[in-house]
Design an enzyme around this catalytic site. Structure first.
Site, PDB file in Angstrom:
ATOM      1  CB  SER A  82      36.922  30.384  38.325  1.00  0.00           C
ATOM      2  OG  SER A  82      36.648  31.480  37.468  1.00  0.00           O
ATOM      3  CG  HIS A 119      46.322  43.150  40.333  1.00  0.00           C
ATOM      4  ND1 HIS A 119      46.844  42.915  39.081  1.00  0.00           N
ATOM      5  CD2 HIS A 119      45.037  42.743  40.279  1.00  0.00           C
ATOM      6  CE1 HIS A 119      45.907  42.406  38.298  1.00  0.00           C
ATOM      7  NE2 HIS A 119      44.799  42.275  39.008  1.00  0.00           N
ATOM      8  CB  CYS A 175      32.723  27.675  38.357  1.00  0.00           C
ATOM      9  SG  CYS A 175      33.204  28.992  37.232  1.00  0.00           S
TER      10      CYS A 175
END
Length: 129
Positions: free
Chosen positions: A68, A73, A88
């Protein structure tokens, strides 16, 4: 589509400034952490934002995983970071690898405080007897 989604909001990060400001350095650290956790990178984007009146620009580091994704950030003017790890679990349970990746990134940023969340996504339906 069943998987584990981990997020963390980091405050007062005591790490070296390079991890908050330098997209190439942060990207390499993320890629190393992904591989060390046993996950498979398949793509990546690392971006530095320009400085503003509020201070130096932050960085976004995104690694697309076969399992996935990882997204980081940074807000250097606040010494803050958000982390997002989703795996996943189709075919195999990658939850421990996601936790290991999250732990490695927490160690990198050395936050004074952390708000963590874990969400099990796409519950597997029970089979009828």
């Amino acid at each position: 589509m069943q998987g584990l989604h981990l997020t963390a909001d980091l405050r007062d990060c005591r790490c070296a400034p390079v991890w908050l400001l330098d997209a190439a350095a942060l990207g390499q650290a993320c890629a190393d952490a992904v591989r060390h956790a046993g996950l498979q990178p398949v793509g990546q984007v690392f971006h530095e934002f320009p400085a503003t009146a509020h201070g130096p620009g932050g960085v976004t580091a995104t690694i697309l995983l076969a399992e996935s994704h990882l997204c980081v950030h940074t807000w250097p003017e606040q010494r803050a970071v958000t982390l997002d790890v989703y795996v996943c679990n189709f075919g195999a349970d990658h939850s421990d690898k996601a936790r290991a990746l999250m732990d490695a990134l927490l160690a990198l940023f050395e936050p004074s405080s952390v708000q963590r969340h874990a969400l099990q996504r796409g519950a597997v339906p029970e089979l009828a007897a």
